[in-house]
Design a protein around this motif. Structure first.
Motif, PDB file in Angstrom:
ATOM      1  N   ALA A  21      36.476  62.594  55.816  1.00  0.00           N
ATOM      2  CA  ALA A  21      35.728  61.775  56.772  1.00  0.00           C
ATOM      3  C   ALA A  21      36.301  61.901  58.183  1.00  0.00           C
ATOM      4  O   ALA A  21      35.564  61.849  59.171  1.00  0.00           O
ATOM      5  N   ARG A  22      37.642  62.066  58.288  1.00  0.00           N
ATOM      6  CA  ARG A  22      38.288  62.189  59.599  1.00  0.00           C
ATOM      7  C   ARG A  22      38.240  63.611  60.145  1.00  0.00           C
ATOM      8  O   ARG A  22      38.581  63.840  61.305  1.00  0.00           O
ATOM      9  N   GLY A  23      37.871  64.567  59.310  1.00  0.00           N
ATOM     10  CA  GLY A  23      37.811  65.956  59.756  1.00  0.00           C
ATOM     11  C   GLY A  23      39.147  66.657  59.701  1.00  0.00           C
ATOM     12  O   GLY A  23      39.359  67.654  60.408  1.00  0.00           O
ATOM     13  N   ASP A  24      40.055  66.180  58.861  1.00  0.00           N
ATOM     14  CA  ASP A  24      41.398  66.770  58.742  1.00  0.00           C
ATOM     15  C   ASP A  24      41.354  67.889  57.696  1.00  0.00           C
ATOM     16  O   ASP A  24      41.651  67.678  56.516  1.00  0.00           O
ATOM     17  N   LEU A  25      40.996  69.094  58.133  1.00  0.00           N
ATOM     18  CA  LEU A  25      40.827  70.219  57.215  1.00  0.00           C
ATOM     19  C   LEU A  25      42.146  70.611  56.552  1.00  0.00           C
ATOM     20  O   LEU A  25      42.176  70.965  55.373  1.00  0.00           O
ATOM     21  N   SER A  26      43.252  70.557  57.291  1.00  0.00           N
ATOM     22  CA  SER A  26      44.534  70.964  56.715  1.00  0.00           C
ATOM     23  C   SER A  26      44.920  70.058  55.549  1.00  0.00           C
ATOM     24  O   SER A  26      45.401  70.537  54.516  1.00  0.00           O
ATOM     25  N   GLN A  27      44.683  68.755  55.691  1.00  0.00           N
ATOM     26  CA  GLN A  27      45.019  67.847  54.597  1.00  0.00           C
ATOM     27  C   GLN A  27      44.059  68.011  53.430  1.00  0.00           C
ATOM     28  O   GLN A  27      44.465  67.958  52.263  1.00  0.00           O
ATOM     29  N   VAL A  28      42.775  68.214  53.722  1.00  0.00           N
ATOM     30  CA  VAL A  28      41.798  68.455  52.670  1.00  0.00           C
ATOM     31  C   VAL A  28      42.195  69.668  51.842  1.00  0.00           C
ATOM     32  O   VAL A  28      42.201  69.639  50.608  1.00  0.00           O
ATOM     33  N   SER A  29      42.559  70.757  52.532  1.00  0.00           N
ATOM     34  CA  SER A  29      42.944  71.991  51.839  1.00  0.00           C
ATOM     35  C   SER A  29      44.224  71.799  51.035  1.00  0.00           C
ATOM     36  O   SER A  29      44.343  72.283  49.901  1.00  0.00           O
ATOM     37  N   ALA A  30      45.193  71.077  51.618  1.00  0.00           N
ATOM     38  CA  ALA A  30      46.464  70.854  50.926  1.00  0.00           C
ATOM     39  C   ALA A  30      46.269  70.034  49.659  1.00  0.00           C
ATOM     40  O   ALA A  30      46.843  70.337  48.601  1.00  0.00           O
ATOM     41  N   LEU A  31      45.426  69.012  49.724  1.00  0.00           N
ATOM     42  CA  LEU A  31      45.173  68.175  48.550  1.00  0.00           C
ATOM     43  C   LEU A  31      44.426  68.943  47.472  1.00  0.00           C
ATOM     44  O   LEU A  31      44.702  68.789  46.274  1.00  0.00           O
ATOM     45  N   LEU A  32      43.497  69.796  47.886  1.00  0.00           N
ATOM     46  CA  LEU A  32      42.758  70.592  46.907  1.00  0.00           C
ATOM     47  C   LEU A  32      43.668  71.606  46.223  1.00  0.00           C
ATOM     48  O   LEU A  32      43.484  71.918  45.040  1.00  0.00           O
ATOM     49  N   THR A  33      44.620  72.138  46.973  1.00  0.00           N
ATOM     50  CA  THR A  33      45.569  73.082  46.371  1.00  0.00           C
ATOM     51  C   THR A  33      46.391  72.398  45.291  1.00  0.00           C
ATOM     52  O   THR A  33      46.650  72.961  44.226  1.00  0.00           O
ATOM     53  N   ARG A  34      46.774  71.158  45.546  1.00  0.00           N
ATOM     54  CA  ARG A  34      47.568  70.400  44.574  1.00  0.00           C
ATOM     55  C   ARG A  34      46.720  69.887  43.419  1.00  0.00           C
ATOM     56  O   ARG A  34      47.133  69.971  42.258  1.00  0.00           O
ATOM     57  N   VAL A  35      45.519  69.374  43.730  1.00  0.00           N
ATOM     58  CA  VAL A  35      44.658  68.754  42.700  1.00  0.00           C
ATOM     59  C   VAL A  35      43.231  69.268  42.878  1.00  0.00           C
ATOM     60  O   VAL A  35      42.399  68.631  43.533  1.00  0.00           O
ATOM     61  N   PRO A  36      42.891  70.432  42.314  1.00  0.00           N
ATOM     62  CA  PRO A  36      41.540  70.998  42.484  1.00  0.00           C
ATOM     63  C   PRO A  36      40.420  70.088  41.993  1.00  0.00           C
ATOM     64  O   PRO A  36      39.291  70.168  42.478  1.00  0.00           O
TER      65      PRO A  36
END
Length: 454
Positions: A21-36
């Protein structure tokens, strides 16, 4: 302990949705890497990360989520997709990305503000490079390149691997098994092998540092070796060859499905055309597997262009027939359908027949209903074995139903609200519709969207 684990999981989902929602792509990608398994998780009112990013116009987050294979057809509690959300809030750049079309090229029905859906099997992650199919030197060089990708088929089924998330809450993910040249070169050298050049990967990053390097090429190889022996080549867990492609191939992500649409269709054609349809002689593969030439030098198929020499595509019209009152649609069911499922009528286009006339003929033959205006909506490759489904809306000019029991078991007029309940999983729906990956589902959905704000 269970409640603590659940709250921790909920906290992770909340963190992921907030980042989107905030547009934080780096955090989105990091979380997906940890928990797909976070990818399609929902929060308040059924909103996914894709919907939240679309709501706030975060183009790069939407692009990143799509690259991870998120389901863009999911709907929230208001029956809105991410595309619907982006359109409502005026984020045209995001809605264009989600619809994969430019506004000037939209094909919509008069009086509607709808973008044509991108149907399953229609994604094109590879550049087919058809001009390279006749370049034998280039093809041979790409075959042995270390980054070249091979897909392995047995009896027209691709080898896939399925994985289940450890928490048990996510659906199994099915992926194509990818092989290197070294892993399959012995199969390629066998006379019975069929090798198809599929294309090269489309460049997602056109930076100057990578522009000089050719993108990886993809090939499909069909082998008659025992399937159990072929499976031993895969290092992934839970490898298999799907036994029911009409169902199992629908579990692939959209990019893999797009590759399979080409590969399976061409391989199916090869399985039927090992002998020349003109004279009965043997044929050989040419042009990267996209042509078969007769070995009889006197055969007339070697002179001029013949549709027996190139892969066949069989056109099929599939249509949602709308009642003259505009509030009912005609759906039918075949005996082979699951209990309670109804779908759009469909049939093959005959030689010398237009798309519109094929719609009218098939509807009347199967249901007895006469059709007037016909409007094209979208099409879908359907590699079972090699069809092009031409999706249309048609307006009935008669309403009495008399089914051809040799074609379908039953046909009915369904009111709009019953269709909405079935499409969006309402309480106790009167019937079920085909899965979202089918063009029948998308045609029904298209009609529902025409006069609503879904």
């Amino acid at each position: 302990m269970t409640s603590l684990q659940l709250s921790a999981k909920e906290e992770m989902v909340e963190k992921f949705l907030d980042a989107a929602a905030r547009g934080d792509l780096s955090q989105v990608s990091a979380l997906l890497t940890r928990v797909p398994s976070l990818l399609n998780q929902t929060g308040y009112s059924g909103w996914t990360a894709l919907m939240l990013a679309a709501r706030n116009g975060h183009y790069h987050v939407v692009e990143g989520l799509l690259s991870h294979g998120c389901d863009k057809f999911l709907v929230n509690s208001s029956s809105q997709t991410a595309y619907d959300v982006s359109k409502f809030w005026g984020h045209r750049h995001v809605s264009n990305l989600l619809s994969r079309t430019d506004e000037g090229c939209q094909r919509v029905l008069p009086g509607t503000d709808l973008s044509p859906q991108e149907n399953y099997f229609s994604c094109e992650p590879l550049d087919r490079l058809s001009a390279k199919r006749t370049d034998k030197v280039w093809l041979e060089d790409r075959q042995s390149a270390p980054d070249t990708v091979y897909l392995l088929f047995s009896s027209l089924s691709p080898m896939v691997s399925s994985s289940q998330e450890e928490d048990g809450g996510a659906a199994a993910e099915t992926k194509l098994c990818r092989f290197t040249y070294e892993a399959v070169k012995d199969l390629i050298q066998k006379p019975s092998a069929v090798l198809i050049f599929l294309g090269v990967e489309r460049r997602k990053n056109r930076s100057s540092s990578s522009s000089s390097q050719e993108p990886p090429a993809w090939f499909a190889i069909s082998s008659d070796e025992d399937a159990a022996e072929l499976l031993k080549r895969c290092r992934e867990k839970s490898c298999s060859f799907p036994k029911t492609p009409n169902r199992d191939l629908l579990n692939l992500n959209e990019e893999d499905a797009g590759v399979v649409a080409q590969a399976r269709s061409v391989l199916a054609w090869h399985s039927r055309y090992s002998f020349c349809p003109t004279c009965g002689s043997s044929t050989r593969l040419e042009e990267g597997g996209h042509k078969r030439s007769c070995l009889n030098s006197d055969c007339s198929s070697l002179r001029g262009v013949h549709n027996t020499c190139y892969p066949r595509v069989d056109p099929v019209v599939i249509m949602l027939v709308i009642h003259p009152d505009g509030n009912h649609c005609l759906l039918g069911r075949k005996k082979i359908f699951p209990a309670g499922m109804f779908s759009c009528l469909a049939g093959f286009v005959e030689p010398g027949e237009t798309m519109e006339e094929a719609v009218r003929r098939e509807v009347e033959e199967e249901s007895g209903v006469k059709v007037g205006p016909v409007q094209y909506v979208s099409c879908q490759p359907w590699p079972m074995p090699s069809n092009l489904m031409i999706g249309c809306l048609a307006v009935a000019i008669s309403t009495d139903i008399k089914v051809d029991e040799n074609e379908i078991e039953e046909a009915r007029w369904f009111p709009r609200q019953q269709v909405i309940d079935s499409l969006f999983r309402g309480a106790r729906p009167a019937f079920t519709v085909p899965p979202r990956q089918t063009i029948a589902h998308q045609l029904i959905r298209h009609w529902i969207h025409m006069n609503s704000n879904l």
